[in-house]
Scaffold this active site. Sequence first.
Site, PDB file in Angstrom:
ATOM      1  N   GLN A 130     -11.371 -16.740  10.269  1.00 36.67           N
ATOM      2  CA  GLN A 130     -11.234 -15.492   9.501  1.00 36.67           C
ATOM      3  C   GLN A 130     -11.382 -15.804   8.008  1.00 36.67           C
ATOM      4  OE1 GLN A 130      -7.286 -13.996   9.600  1.00 36.67           O
ATOM      5  NE2 GLN A 130      -7.816 -11.942   8.917  1.00 36.67           N
ATOM      6  N   SER A 133      -8.853 -13.732   3.128  1.00 36.67           N
ATOM      7  CA  SER A 133      -8.017 -13.954   1.937  1.00 36.67           C
ATOM      8  C   SER A 133      -8.760 -14.729   0.856  1.00 36.67           C
ATOM      9  CB  SER A 133      -6.763 -14.750   2.303  1.00 36.67           C
ATOM     10  OG  SER A 133      -6.055 -14.110   3.324  1.00 36.67           O
ATOM     11  N   SER A 165      -7.785 -20.633   8.514  1.00 37.25           N
ATOM     12  CA  SER A 165      -7.414 -21.505   9.629  1.00 37.25           C
ATOM     13  C   SER A 165      -8.662 -21.791  10.471  1.00 37.25           C
ATOM     14  CB  SER A 165      -6.375 -20.824  10.522  1.00 37.25           C
ATOM     15  OG  SER A 165      -5.382 -20.206   9.751  1.00 37.25           O
ATOM     16  N   GLU A 248      -4.941  -8.323  15.312  1.00 36.96           N
ATOM     17  CA  GLU A 248      -4.256  -9.593  15.037  1.00 36.96           C
ATOM     18  C   GLU A 248      -2.767  -9.437  15.338  1.00 36.96           C
ATOM     19  OE1 GLU A 248      -4.381 -10.874  10.941  1.00 36.96           O
ATOM     20  OE2 GLU A 248      -3.570 -12.845  11.419  1.00 36.96           O
ATOM     21  N   SER A 363       3.460 -10.922   4.070  1.00 38.78           N
ATOM     22  CA  SER A 363       4.635 -11.643   3.560  1.00 38.78           C
ATOM     23  C   SER A 363       5.920 -10.841   3.778  1.00 38.78           C
ATOM     24  CB  SER A 363       4.457 -11.928   2.068  1.00 38.78           C
ATOM     25  OG  SER A 363       4.576 -10.727   1.343  1.00 38.78           O
ATOM     26  N   GLU A 365       8.100  -9.836   1.646  1.00 37.55           N
ATOM     27  CA  GLU A 365       8.294  -8.742   0.680  1.00 37.55           C
ATOM     28  C   GLU A 365       7.437  -7.535   1.061  1.00 37.55           C
ATOM     29  OE1 GLU A 365       7.829 -11.916  -0.089  1.00 37.55           O
ATOM     30  OE2 GLU A 365       9.783 -12.396  -0.962  1.00 37.55           O
TER      31      GLU A 365
HETATM   32  C1  LIG Z   1      -0.285 -20.115   8.294  1.00 38.15           C
HETATM   33  C2  LIG Z   1      -1.215 -19.173   7.621  1.00 38.15           C
HETATM   34  C3  LIG Z   1      -2.464 -18.938   8.179  1.00 38.15           C
HETATM   35  C4  LIG Z   1      -3.337 -18.054   7.559  1.00 38.15           C
HETATM   36  N1  LIG Z   1      -4.585 -17.893   8.112  1.00 38.15           N
HETATM   37  C5  LIG Z   1      -5.473 -17.107   7.451  1.00 38.15           C
HETATM   38  C6  LIG Z   1      -6.838 -17.038   7.913  1.00 38.15           C
HETATM   39  O1  LIG Z   1      -7.228 -17.684   8.885  1.00 38.15           O
HETATM   40  N2  LIG Z   1      -7.697 -16.264   7.229  1.00 38.15           N
HETATM   41  C7  LIG Z   1      -7.345 -15.533   6.131  1.00 38.15           C
HETATM   42  O2  LIG Z   1      -8.172 -14.822   5.595  1.00 38.15           O
HETATM   43  N3  LIG Z   1      -6.049 -15.579   5.653  1.00 38.15           N
HETATM   44  C8  LIG Z   1      -5.131 -16.357   6.296  1.00 38.15           C
HETATM   45  N4  LIG Z   1      -3.840 -16.455   5.803  1.00 38.15           N
HETATM   46  C9  LIG Z   1      -3.499 -15.735   4.561  1.00 38.15           C
HETATM   47  C10 LIG Z   1      -2.454 -14.665   4.697  1.00 38.15           C
HETATM   48  O3  LIG Z   1      -2.996 -13.502   5.219  1.00 38.15           O
HETATM   49  C11 LIG Z   1      -1.878 -14.503   3.289  1.00 38.15           C
HETATM   50  O4  LIG Z   1      -1.024 -15.621   3.060  1.00 38.15           O
HETATM   51  C12 LIG Z   1      -1.079 -13.261   3.110  1.00 38.15           C
HETATM   52  O5  LIG Z   1      -1.922 -12.153   3.137  1.00 38.15           O
HETATM   53  C13 LIG Z   1      -0.323 -13.277   1.752  1.00 38.15           C
HETATM   54  O6  LIG Z   1      -1.219 -13.477   0.704  1.00 38.15           O
HETATM   55  P1  LIG Z   1      -1.028 -14.653  -0.378  1.00 38.15           P
HETATM   56  O7  LIG Z   1      -0.636 -15.878   0.340  1.00 38.15           O
HETATM   57  O8  LIG Z   1      -2.247 -14.673  -1.221  1.00 38.15           O
HETATM   58  O9  LIG Z   1       0.221 -14.211  -1.246  1.00 38.15           O
HETATM   59  P2  LIG Z   1       0.239 -13.169  -2.451  1.00 38.15           P
HETATM   60  O10 LIG Z   1      -0.297 -11.871  -1.998  1.00 38.15           O
HETATM   61  O11 LIG Z   1      -0.383 -13.792  -3.641  1.00 38.15           O
HETATM   62  O12 LIG Z   1       1.794 -13.027  -2.674  1.00 38.15           O
HETATM   63  C14 LIG Z   1       2.553 -13.991  -3.414  1.00 38.15           C
HETATM   64  C15 LIG Z   1       4.005 -13.561  -3.408  1.00 38.15           C
HETATM   65  O13 LIG Z   1       4.105 -12.269  -4.017  1.00 38.15           O
HETATM   66  C16 LIG Z   1       4.743 -11.346  -3.142  1.00 38.15           C
HETATM   67  N5  LIG Z   1       4.122 -10.005  -3.241  1.00 38.15           N
HETATM   68  C17 LIG Z   1       2.801  -9.717  -3.198  1.00 38.15           C
HETATM   69  N6  LIG Z   1       2.610  -8.386  -3.265  1.00 38.15           N
HETATM   70  C18 LIG Z   1       3.834  -7.819  -3.335  1.00 38.15           C
HETATM   71  C19 LIG Z   1       4.296  -6.469  -3.433  1.00 38.15           C
HETATM   72  N7  LIG Z   1       3.443  -5.455  -3.433  1.00 38.15           N
HETATM   73  N8  LIG Z   1       5.636  -6.265  -3.489  1.00 38.15           N
HETATM   74  C20 LIG Z   1       6.513  -7.306  -3.477  1.00 38.15           C
HETATM   75  N9  LIG Z   1       6.141  -8.595  -3.408  1.00 38.15           N
HETATM   76  C21 LIG Z   1       4.813  -8.864  -3.335  1.00 38.15           C
HETATM   77  C22 LIG Z   1       4.509 -11.903  -1.753  1.00 38.15           C
HETATM   78  O14 LIG Z   1       5.512 -11.495  -0.845  1.00 38.15           O
HETATM   79  C23 LIG Z   1       4.566 -13.403  -1.995  1.00 38.15           C
HETATM   80  O15 LIG Z   1       5.890 -13.853  -1.985  1.00 38.15           O
HETATM   81  C24 LIG Z   1      -2.951 -17.356   6.384  1.00 38.15           C
HETATM   82  C25 LIG Z   1      -1.687 -17.599   5.825  1.00 38.15           C
HETATM   83  C26 LIG Z   1      -0.849 -18.508   6.411  1.00 38.15           C
HETATM   84  C27 LIG Z   1       0.461 -18.769   5.750  1.00 38.15           C
END
Ligand SMILES: Cc1cc2nc3c(=O)[nH]c(=O)nc-3n(C[C@H](O)[C@H](O)[C@H](O)COP(=O)(O)OP(=O)(O)OC[C@H]3O[C@@H](n4cnc5c(N)ncnc54)[C@H](O)[C@@H]3O)c2cc1C
Length: 397
Positions: A130, A133, A165, A248, A363, A365
């Site tokens: 996928q 992100s 992943s 998903e 996440s 939040e």
């Molecule tokens: C194990 C794992 C596998 C994954 N596999 C894939 C994959 O195969 N393909 C893919 O495309 N993605 C994948 N992801 C990505 C996953 O979808 C993102 O981690 C998720 O969408 C959160 O985005 P971010 O990590 O960029 O955090 P961010 O969106 O940058 O958030 C950072 C922090 O800010 C907080 N935050 C953000 N927005 C808000 C809000 N509106 N209000 C309050 N708090 C907020 C969040 O809770 C977090 O604590 C994977 C993630 C993990 C951990």
Amino acid sequence: MDLKDSPHEAAFRAEARAFLEGHAPAEPMPQYHKEFVGDEGLVERHREWQQKLHAHGWGALTWPKEYGGRGLGPIEQIIWNQELARAGLGLSLYMVGIGMAGPTLIAHGSDVQKQRHLEPILRAEQGICQLFSEPGAGSDLASLATRALRDGDEWVVSGQKTWCSGATWADYGILLARTDPAAPKRKGISFFLVDMKTPGIEVRPLRQMTGDAHFNEVFLTEVRIPDSNRIGPEGAGWPVAQTTLMNERMAMAGADGLFVWEELREHARENLGRIDGATRDELAKLYAWTRTLEMLNARVITKLGRGEMPAAESSVMKLAMVRTVSLGSELGLHMLGPEGLLRTGTWQQQWLFSPAFHLAGGSDEVQKNLAAERVLGLPPEPGAVASDTPFEDLPRS
Ligand SMILES: Cc1cc2nc3c(=O)[nH]c(=O)nc-3n(C[C@H](O)[C@H](O)[C@H](O)COP(=O)(O)OP(=O)(O)OC[C@H]3O[C@@H](n4cnc5c(N)ncnc54)[C@H](O)[C@@H]3O)c2cc1C
């Protein structure tokens, strides 16, 4: 809420359990807690398992029969995931193909695309990753900036994806890219299927504190994708992506046996001399969380059984699930004492990986925001309302 399976659910559970008892692989099938950069053996084991499942009619429970599935619903999927977790199997590496890309193709793909990909996905001949992100677009996925420019019958795609992943071994990626920056952010996105061997794709594994590299950064530099690989209409990739994300959640629902309560309880029983009052309290708390999770699962199944769609329930369940996993691994580590410093066991690995659970699939939040709006009826957070401002005019950091 029904705390027990209906007769139909119980019969399906018994069938699933009997199949797994007779056919489950003897070796564990880790997905998250394993170094699998270059571990072709693990991918191969998952491929063989998916092929066995397909041969016995368990390959894709919710796909319609005409595409090789069993035409079953979300209840059966949850029960199946629970039974997989019970058998210590967990989710398949091929889950992105079977649980996400396949249902998306079935809903939005052309006949040619379905013919080209569905059967190979089902037979684990095409592994999918996928590519959604980005460094600046995770929770707010619609802010994605990877750009696709039209050039005749092709699209030229450049940008950076992250968290992907399985990108080291997948054959294809489902990719979101911006095809019209002048449109509002949710309206200028298109959905593509990209051959991961296309020139211009560079996959860089990201090593985590577990020592493993579960996910990757993917850099796309002028990657040429034929227009025939676009899924759904140009600029209408956002609703297509919603189909992927909804599937998903369904594909993963109930797969929460990531830590096993019984193992912790047995460990405590065997080491009673080392268990003080505070640890007993923590064990009791964990037991309460485990039962709560079971009940939340039962609530979702009951709702589905009545023909209703769970909405806020899945957010609350995700929060409870990650809380339980974190508590469980922390307690496991605590009970191991100094032995826990050796980073080799399941609880150590789970503890090191558990921060990722709080992000993956939405996440904490963001789930709390959803629960606040849908359960408590609080107003949406400022700025969350869809805007008609063109993407290119939005302030970006
Ligand atoms: C194990 C794992 C596998 C994954 N596999 C894939 C994959 O195969 N393909 C893919 O495309 N993605 C994948 N992801 C990505 C996953 O979808 C993102 O981690 C998720 O969408 C959160 O985005 P971010 O990590 O960029 O955090 P961010 O969106 O940058 O958030 C950072 C922090 O800010 C907080 N935050 C953000 N927005 C808000 C809000 N509106 N209000 C309050 N708090 C907020 C969040 O809770 C977090 O604590 C994977 C993630 C993990 C951990």
